[in-house]
Write a protein that holds these residues in place. Structure first.
Motif, PDB file in Angstrom:
ATOM      1  N   ASN A 193       0.848  -1.214   0.000  1.00 31.52           N
ATOM      2  CA  ASN A 193       0.000   0.000   0.000  1.00 31.52           C
ATOM      3  C   ASN A 193       0.872   1.249   0.000  1.00 31.52           C
ATOM      4  O   ASN A 193       0.573   2.227  -0.707  1.00 31.52           O
ATOM      5  CB  ASN A 193      -0.921   0.023   1.215  1.00 31.52           C
ATOM      6  CG  ASN A 193      -2.163  -0.831   1.006  1.00 31.52           C
ATOM      7  OD1 ASN A 193      -2.416  -1.281  -0.114  1.00 31.52           O
ATOM      8  ND2 ASN A 193      -2.917  -1.061   2.069  1.00 31.52           N
TER       9      ASN A 193
ATOM     10  N   LYS B   5       2.066   1.672  -3.373  1.00 28.38           N
ATOM     11  CA  LYS B   5       0.983   2.006  -4.307  1.00 28.38           C
ATOM     12  C   LYS B   5       0.533   3.450  -4.170  1.00 28.38           C
ATOM     13  O   LYS B   5       0.249   4.110  -5.168  1.00 28.38           O
ATOM     14  CB  LYS B   5      -0.221   1.086  -4.051  1.00 28.38           C
ATOM     15  CG  LYS B   5      -0.089  -0.295  -4.701  1.00 28.38           C
ATOM     16  CD  LYS B   5      -1.423  -1.010  -4.785  1.00 28.38           C
ATOM     17  CE  LYS B   5      -1.932  -1.471  -3.462  1.00 28.38           C
ATOM     18  NZ  LYS B   5      -3.160  -2.281  -3.555  1.00 28.38           N
ATOM     19  N   TYR B   6       0.439   3.955  -2.933  1.00 24.17           N
ATOM     20  CA  TYR B   6      -0.183   5.274  -2.727  1.00 24.17           C
ATOM     21  C   TYR B   6       0.849   6.370  -2.466  1.00 24.17           C
ATOM     22  O   TYR B   6       0.544   7.404  -1.892  1.00 24.17           O
ATOM     23  CB  TYR B   6      -1.228   5.193  -1.602  1.00 24.17           C
ATOM     24  CG  TYR B   6      -2.309   4.181  -1.938  1.00 24.17           C
ATOM     25  CD1 TYR B   6      -3.224   4.453  -2.968  1.00 24.17           C
ATOM     26  CD2 TYR B   6      -2.370   2.960  -1.297  1.00 24.17           C
ATOM     27  CE1 TYR B   6      -4.182   3.498  -3.319  1.00 24.17           C
ATOM     28  CE2 TYR B   6      -3.334   2.032  -1.634  1.00 24.17           C
ATOM     29  CZ  TYR B   6      -4.237   2.297  -2.649  1.00 24.17           C
ATOM     30  OH  TYR B   6      -5.181   1.372  -3.019  1.00 24.17           O
TER      31      TYR B   6
ATOM     32  N   ASP C  87       5.049   6.358   4.937  1.00 22.65           N
ATOM     33  CA  ASP C  87       5.330   6.772   3.551  1.00 22.65           C
ATOM     34  C   ASP C  87       5.120   8.258   3.411  1.00 22.65           C
ATOM     35  O   ASP C  87       4.552   8.900   4.305  1.00 22.65           O
ATOM     36  CB  ASP C  87       4.441   5.991   2.562  1.00 22.65           C
ATOM     37  CG  ASP C  87       2.979   6.272   2.746  1.00 22.65           C
ATOM     38  OD1 ASP C  87       2.548   7.445   2.655  1.00 22.65           O
ATOM     39  OD2 ASP C  87       2.201   5.307   3.028  1.00 22.65           O
TER      40      ASP C  87
ATOM     41  N   ARG D  39     -12.454   1.320  -0.313  1.00 26.27           N
ATOM     42  CA  ARG D  39     -11.346   1.952  -1.049  1.00 26.27           C
ATOM     43  C   ARG D  39     -11.602   3.449  -1.038  1.00 26.27           C
ATOM     44  O   ARG D  39     -12.697   3.915  -1.333  1.00 26.27           O
ATOM     45  CB  ARG D  39     -11.273   1.445  -2.495  1.00 26.27           C
ATOM     46  CG  ARG D  39     -11.096  -0.065  -2.596  1.00 26.27           C
ATOM     47  CD  ARG D  39     -10.565  -0.447  -3.964  1.00 26.27           C
ATOM     48  NE  ARG D  39      -9.186  -0.104  -4.135  1.00 26.27           N
ATOM     49  CZ  ARG D  39      -8.591   0.144  -5.326  1.00 26.27           C
ATOM     50  NH1 ARG D  39      -9.299   0.093  -6.433  1.00 26.27           N
ATOM     51  NH2 ARG D  39      -7.326   0.452  -5.414  1.00 26.27           N
TER      52      ARG D  39
ATOM     53  N   THR E 155      -8.396  -4.503  -4.043  1.00 24.25           N
ATOM     54  CA  THR E 155      -9.691  -5.155  -3.763  1.00 24.25           C
ATOM     55  C   THR E 155     -10.454  -4.461  -2.633  1.00 24.25           C
ATOM     56  O   THR E 155     -11.641  -4.670  -2.442  1.00 24.25           O
ATOM     57  CB  THR E 155      -9.452  -6.603  -3.331  1.00 24.25           C
ATOM     58  OG1 THR E 155      -8.612  -6.588  -2.169  1.00 24.25           O
ATOM     59  CG2 THR E 155      -8.802  -7.398  -4.432  1.00 24.25           C
TER      60      THR E 155
ATOM     61  N   GLY F 212      -7.489  -5.691   1.716  1.00 27.59           N
ATOM     62  CA  GLY F 212      -6.173  -5.854   2.315  1.00 27.59           C
ATOM     63  C   GLY F 212      -6.136  -5.431   3.786  1.00 27.59           C
ATOM     64  O   GLY F 212      -5.758  -6.209   4.672  1.00 27.59           O
ATOM     65  N   LEU F 213      -6.529  -4.193   4.066  1.00 24.58           N
ATOM     66  CA  LEU F 213      -6.479  -3.685   5.451  1.00 24.58           C
ATOM     67  C   LEU F 213      -7.461  -4.443   6.352  1.00 24.58           C
ATOM     68  O   LEU F 213      -7.165  -4.707   7.522  1.00 24.58           O
ATOM     69  CB  LEU F 213      -6.779  -2.184   5.477  1.00 24.58           C
ATOM     70  CG  LEU F 213      -5.678  -1.258   4.917  1.00 24.58           C
ATOM     71  CD1 LEU F 213      -6.132   0.211   4.974  1.00 24.58           C
ATOM     72  CD2 LEU F 213      -4.385  -1.417   5.715  1.00 24.58           C
TER      73      LEU F 213
HETATM   74  P1  ADP Z   1      -6.477  -1.972  -1.738  1.00 24.76           P
HETATM   75  O1  ADP Z   1      -6.388  -3.320  -2.302  1.00 24.76           O
HETATM   76  O2  ADP Z   1      -7.432  -1.081  -2.416  1.00 24.76           O
HETATM   77  O3  ADP Z   1      -5.175  -1.352  -1.514  1.00 24.76           O
HETATM   78  P2  ADP Z   1      -6.549  -2.019   1.073  1.00 24.76           P
HETATM   79  O4  ADP Z   1      -7.561  -2.614   2.038  1.00 24.76           O
HETATM   80  O5  ADP Z   1      -5.209  -2.464   1.216  1.00 24.76           O
HETATM   81  O6  ADP Z   1      -7.151  -2.191  -0.342  1.00 24.76           O
HETATM   82  O7  ADP Z   1      -6.590  -0.499   1.289  1.00 24.76           O
HETATM   83  C1  ADP Z   1      -7.801   0.144   1.320  1.00 24.76           C
HETATM   84  C2  ADP Z   1      -7.679   1.521   0.853  1.00 24.76           C
HETATM   85  O8  ADP Z   1      -6.908   2.290   1.760  1.00 24.76           O
HETATM   86  C3  ADP Z   1      -6.972   1.724  -0.391  1.00 24.76           C
HETATM   87  O9  ADP Z   1      -7.802   1.567  -1.518  1.00 24.76           O
HETATM   88  C4  ADP Z   1      -6.431   3.119  -0.283  1.00 24.76           C
HETATM   89  O10 ADP Z   1      -7.367   4.049  -0.751  1.00 24.76           O
HETATM   90  C5  ADP Z   1      -6.177   3.311   1.163  1.00 24.76           C
HETATM   91  N1  ADP Z   1      -4.789   3.137   1.528  1.00 24.76           N
HETATM   92  C6  ADP Z   1      -4.198   2.003   2.013  1.00 24.76           C
HETATM   93  N2  ADP Z   1      -2.920   2.232   2.283  1.00 24.76           N
HETATM   94  C7  ADP Z   1      -2.643   3.543   1.967  1.00 24.76           C
HETATM   95  C8  ADP Z   1      -1.464   4.379   1.990  1.00 24.76           C
HETATM   96  N3  ADP Z   1      -0.289   3.935   2.470  1.00 24.76           N
HETATM   97  N4  ADP Z   1      -1.566   5.672   1.570  1.00 24.76           N
HETATM   98  C9  ADP Z   1      -2.758   6.092   1.124  1.00 24.76           C
HETATM   99  N5  ADP Z   1      -3.891   5.382   1.030  1.00 24.76           N
HETATM  100  C10 ADP Z   1      -3.846   4.086   1.465  1.00 24.76           C
END
Ligand code: ADP
Length: 720
Positions: free
Chosen positions: A609, A612-613, A636, A655, A667, A670-671
Motif C-alpha cells: 500500500n 501504491k499510494y 510513507d 477503497r 480489492t 487488504g487492510l
Molecule cells: P487496496 O487493495 O485497495 O489497496 P486495502 O484494504 O489495502 O485495499 O486499502 C484500502 C484503501 O486504503 C486503499 O484503496 C487506499 O485508498 C487506502 N490506503 C491504504 N494504504 C494507503 C497508503 N499507504 N496511503 C494512502 N492510502 C492508502
C-alpha cells in the motif's frame, strides 16, 4: 367630704335652734300633779278607755320611728311616755308601712290618735289637733357641687322628691302645681335617689334630713335652702272623741319646758354642736383637710403609676390575648387541616385503645363496608378473621411500630386481605394505637396474575431458548456449509486461474514463440486480471476461514529482521520502479514465536500500500522493541488520507476515493484482512495516522510470543 360633715352639723344646729326656741304659750314651768289638771269627766273617760291605738309615722326620725329592733322611738315616743306618766293612758302601737296607710286606717277609726301631725284643712275634717308642740322648717336638699341657694321658684325645672302622704307633700302640690314631683314612700328612699342622681332635690323636714344624712353617710348631699313650709306638729285625736282632745291638750300644756328640753336634747346632741364652735374643731378640720389633700395627691400619683402599670399590663394582656388567639386559631386551623387529611385520606385510618375503636375515617368504613357508628366503640378484633386474630393480638400487645398483612371480614361476609401499619402513641396518660389500613385484594390478584405470567414466561423462555439453540445449531451448520462451499468454489476457481496465469506467463516470456506488440498488450491484461482475480479469491478464502472460526494458526520461532527483509525484497521491484527511497530502522535479533506467514501477509499489505499510494519520496520501516511486544511501523510520504476517510479504513471493500484509485489495482480487502489477522489470530492491534499530501503511518503491535493453541480445523481449507 368634710364640707358635707360641716353642712350636716349646721343642719343639726339649725334644728336644735328651732326646737328649743319654740315654747308654747301658757305653759307654766312648774310640774303639775298627775291627772289633777283633768276634770272628773275626763278621768272617767280615761278609766273607760285606758288603752288607745296609735300608728306612728313609720320613718320620721328623729321625731318618731321604729328602730332596728322594731321599737318605737323618737321625740314623740318620749312625749307619749310622759302622757302615760301624767294621765295613766296607755298606747297600743301599730307599725304601718307608710304615713299614707296611717291616714287611711285613721279614717276608718282603727287608729285613735297621732303623736305628731301638721294641721291641714283636710285632716281637720276627721281629727282634732292640739296646739303645736314642735316646729321646724322643711329643708331643700340637693347634691354638692350644684346650686347652693335654692328657692321654691328655682325648683320648677328640677325633679323634686316628696314623701307620700306627708303634710309637706300636699303643701308642695298646692303651692307649686308645676313642680315635677316624684312621690316616694319614705324619706330614706328619697334621699338615696338624690344622692345617686336619680332626682335633683328632695324637700324634707330638716330634722329627718339631718338624721338620715348622718345615719346613711350620704356625704354628697348639702342643704341648699328652705321651703316655705314649716312643720308645726301637734297631737291629733279622733273627731268623735272630744274628751280625748281636751285630755291631750291639757296634758301637753302640763309638760314643762325643762321636760321638753330633756326630750329634745336626748335626740339632738349638743356636744357635737359645741365641738363645731371650738377653734380646735377648725384646726382639726384643717389638719384633716391637709392630710386628706396630701393623701389625695399621693392617691392621684399612686393612681397614675397604677394606671401606667395597668396600661402596661393591659397591653401585655392584649398581646398575650392576641398571641393566644393566634395560637388558638393556628391550633384550630391545624386541627381542621388534620381532620380534613384524616377524612380525605385514601388510606383507612383509625385509632383504638386496647382494641376499642375510638375514631375512624371514611376510607376505613369503605374497606369494611360498615357505617362509622357500626364500628365506633367496637373491638377491632371482631372484624379480623378468626385465623388471623392470634397474630394481630400479639402485634397489638408488643406496642412496637409494625407493618403486616392480615385478613378482615367485611359487612357482606367477604374476607379481604389488608395491609396494616400501626404504631402506639402516648397521650393523656393513655396508650392510643394509630393504624393505617389498605385493601390489598386487587394488589394480591395482580400479584397472583403476575406470578402466573412469570411462570408462563419461564416456560416461554425455555421454549424460545431451545428453539434458538436449534436455530443456532442450524446456522452453525449453514455457516460451515457456506465455508465449505466457498472453499470448494475457491479451489474450483483457483485451479483454472493458476493455469491461465502460468500459461499466459510462458507466452509473455516468449517460451512458446514470438508475439507481436498488440498480442503482448492483450496478454498483459489477461495476466494482470487473472492475478487480481486470484488475489481476490485468496483474500476471500482467508476472510471466510477467519469468520468461520476455523483458523489455521501455526506459531513458529524466527528472527524478526529476517522476515522484514523478506517482505522488503518482495516489494523491491515495484518500489524501485516508482523511484522511492527506502529507510529502515530495524533492531537485529528480535526473537519472535508467532504465525510467521500471517505476519508476513500483514507486512506485505502495509508495504505494498505504501508503494501504491506514494508517487514521490520514500517509504520507511521501523521496529520498536517493547519488551514482550513489538511494534512494526510502515511510514510513507504518499497522498495521505483525510480524517473522514480514516474512519472507514480497515473495513471490507473500503477503497478511498482519490486520483490514484482508478490506476491503482486493489480489492479493498487488504487492510480488513490485516486487522482480522492481527487482532483475531496474532492477539495484537492496528493503528493509522495520516495527513493529506504529507503521508501515512500504518502500524501493528503484537506479542513476541503467541500463546494461542494451535486450532484444528474440521476440514483443511488450504488443502481444498
Ligand atoms: P487496496 O487493495 O485497495 O489497496 P486495502 O484494504 O489495502 O485495499 O486499502 C484500502 C484503501 O486504503 C486503499 O484503496 C487506499 O485508498 C487506502 N490506503 C491504504 N494504504 C494507503 C497508503 N499507504 N496511503 C494512502 N492510502 C492508502
Amino acid at each position: 367630704m368634710k364640707q358635707a360633715e360641716a353642712y350636716r352639723w349646721s343642719l343639726l344646729f339649725l334644728l336644735l335652734f328651732f326646737l328649743l326656741s319654740y315654747v308654747p304659750a301658757g305653759i307654766s314651768d312648774d310640774k303639775l300633779e298627775s291627772a289633777h289638771f283633768l276634770t272628773k269627766e275626763e278621768q272617767i273617760w280615761i278609766s273607760k278607755n285606758p288603752i288607745l291605738r296609735i300608728a306612728p309615722a313609720p320613718n320620721f326620725p328623729p321625731i318618731e320611728f321604729f328602730d332596728e329592733h322594731g321599737q318605737y322611738r323618737g321625740v314623740t315616743a318620749d312625749f307619749f311616755k310622759l302622757i302615760t306618766q301624767k294621765t295613766g293612758l296607755k298606747f297600743q302601737i301599730e307599725q304601718l308601712e307608710s304615713w299614707a296607710h296611717v291616714v287611711e286606717k285613721t279614717k276608718r277609726q282603727e287608729i285613735d290618735l297621732w303623736g305628731e301631725a301638721a294641721q291641714t284643712e283636710e285632716r281637720k275634717q276627721y281629727m282634732r289637733f292640739t296646739s303645736p308642740y314642735l316646729s321646724f322648717p322643711d329643708a331643700i336638699i340637693n347634691r354638692q357641687g350644684e346650686t347652693k341657694n335654692l328657692t321654691m321658684t328655682a325648683l320648677s325645672n328640677l325633679s323634686v322628691v316628696g314623701i307620700d302622704g306627708y303634710a309637706s307633700h300636699a303643701h308642695l302640690q298646692k303651692i307649686t302645681p308645676a313642680l315635677q314631683l316624684i312621690t316616694v314612700p319614705n324619706i330614706e328612699t328619697g334621699l338615696k335617689m338624690v344622692s345617686s342622681g336619680l332626682a335633683d332635690t328632695i324637700i324634707v323636714s330638716m330634722a329627718s334630713a339631718s338624721y338620715y344624712i348622718q345615719k346613711l353617710g350620704l356625704s354628697n348631699l348639702q342643704l341648699s335652702g328652705e321651703s316655705k313650709f314649716h312643720w308645726s306638729l301637734s297631737f291629733a285625736s279622733r273627731k268623735d272623741w272630744p274628751l280625748l282632745h281636751s285630755i291631750l291638750q291639757k296634758t301637753l300644756d302640763n309638760i314643762s319646758p325643762t321636760e321638753k328640753e330633756q326630750i329634745i336634747k336626748k335626740w339632738v346632741s349638743l356636744d357635737k354642736q359645741a365641738f363645731i364652735a371650738k377653734r380646735s374643731f377648725w384646726i382639726t378640720i384643717a389638719l384633716i383637710t391637709a392630710i386628706a389633700g396630701l393623701s389625695l395627691v399621693m392617691v392621684l400619683l399612686w393612681n397614675l403609676s397604677l394606671r401606667k402599670m395597668v396600661n402596661k399590663k393591659t397591653i401585655e394582656l392584649q398581646n398575650e390575648l392576641e398571641r393566644r388567639k393566634g395560637a388558638e386559631e393556628a391550633v384550630s386551623h391545624s386541627e381542621e387541616r388534620l381532620n380534613n387529611f384524616f377524612d380525605a385520606s385514601f388510606e383507612g385510618l383509625f385509632f383504638h385503645d386496647d382494641g376499642k375503636i375510638l375514631d375512624i375515617n371514611p376510607a376505613t368504613t369503605q374497606i369494611f363496608g360498615y357505617k362509622k357508628k357500626e364500628l365506633l366503640n367496637h373491638n377491632l378484633l371482631e372484624f379480623v378473621t378468626p385465623d388471623c386474630r392470634q397474630n394481630v393480638i400479639a402485634l397489638m400487645a408488643s406496642n412496637e411500630p409494625g407493618s403486616y398483612e392480615t385478613m378482615v371480614t367485611k359487612s357482606d361476609g367477604e374476607s379481604v386481605p389488608v395491609s396494616v401499619r400501626a404504631r402506639t402513641i402516648e397521650t393523656e396518660k393513655r396508650k392510643i394505637r394509630i393504624v393505617s389500613l389498605s385493601d390489598i385484594s386487587k394488589h394480591k390478584q395482580a400479584e397472583e396474575a403476575l406470578k402466573k405470567a412469570y411462570d408462563n414466561l419461564d416456560h416461554i423462555v425455555i421454549m424460545r431458548t431451545s428453539e434458538l439453540e436449534k436455530a443456532n445449531e442450524r446456522l452453525t451448520e449453514l455457516d460451515q456449509l457456506k465455508s465449505m462451499f466457498i472453499a470448494s468454489m475457491s479451489h474450483e476457481l483457483r485451479t483454472p486461474l493458476n493455469s491461465i496465469i502460468g500459461f499466459t506467463g510462458i507466452i509473455l516470456d516468449g517460451i512458446s514463440g514470438d508475439i507481436n506488440a498488440q498480442q503482448r498488450d492483450q496478454l498483459d491484461r489477461v495476466y494482470n486480471s487473472s492475478k487480481h482475480l486470484l488475489a481476490l479469491i485468496t483474500d476471500i478464502i482467508d476472510i471466510s476461514k477467519i469468520e468461520a472460526g476455523h483458523i489455521d494458526v501455526y506459531p513458529e520461532s524466527f528472527v524478526l529482521d529476517e522476515l522484514i527483509n523478506e517482505a522488503l525484497q518482495t516489494i523491491q521491484p515495484q518500489r524501485e520502479k516508482k523511484g522511492l527511497a527506502l529507510h529502515t530502522n530495524i533492531p537485529p535479533d528480535i526473537q519472535m514465536h508467532t504465525d510467521k506467514k500471517r505476519l508476513l501477509q500483514c507486512l506485505l499489505n502495509y508495504l505494498s500500500n505504501a508503494v501504491k499510494y506514494t508517487e514521490h519520496g520514500k517509504i520507511e520501516i521501523e521496529i520498536e522493541d517493547l519488551g514482550d511486544e513489538v511494534k512494526i511501523i510502515v511510514r510513507d510520504s504518499g497522498i495521505g488520507i483525510n480524517k473522514e476517510a480514516r474512519g472507514r479504513l480497515f473495513q471490507a471493500f473500503e477503497r478511498i476515493d482519490t486520483h490514484l484509485r482508478i490506476k491503482t489495482p486493489g480489492t479493498g480487502l487488504g487492510l480488513y484482512l490485516c486487522k482480522k489477522i492481527t487482532t483475531e489470530l496474532l492477539d495484537g492491534s492496528v493503528a493509522v495516522e495520516s495527513k493529506v499530501m504529507e503521508g501515512s503511518t500504518f502500524s501493528l503491535k503484537i506479542p513476541k510470543r503467541l500463546n494461542r493453541k494451535k486450532s484444528r480445523p474440521y476440514f483443511n481449507l488450504d488443502t481444498a
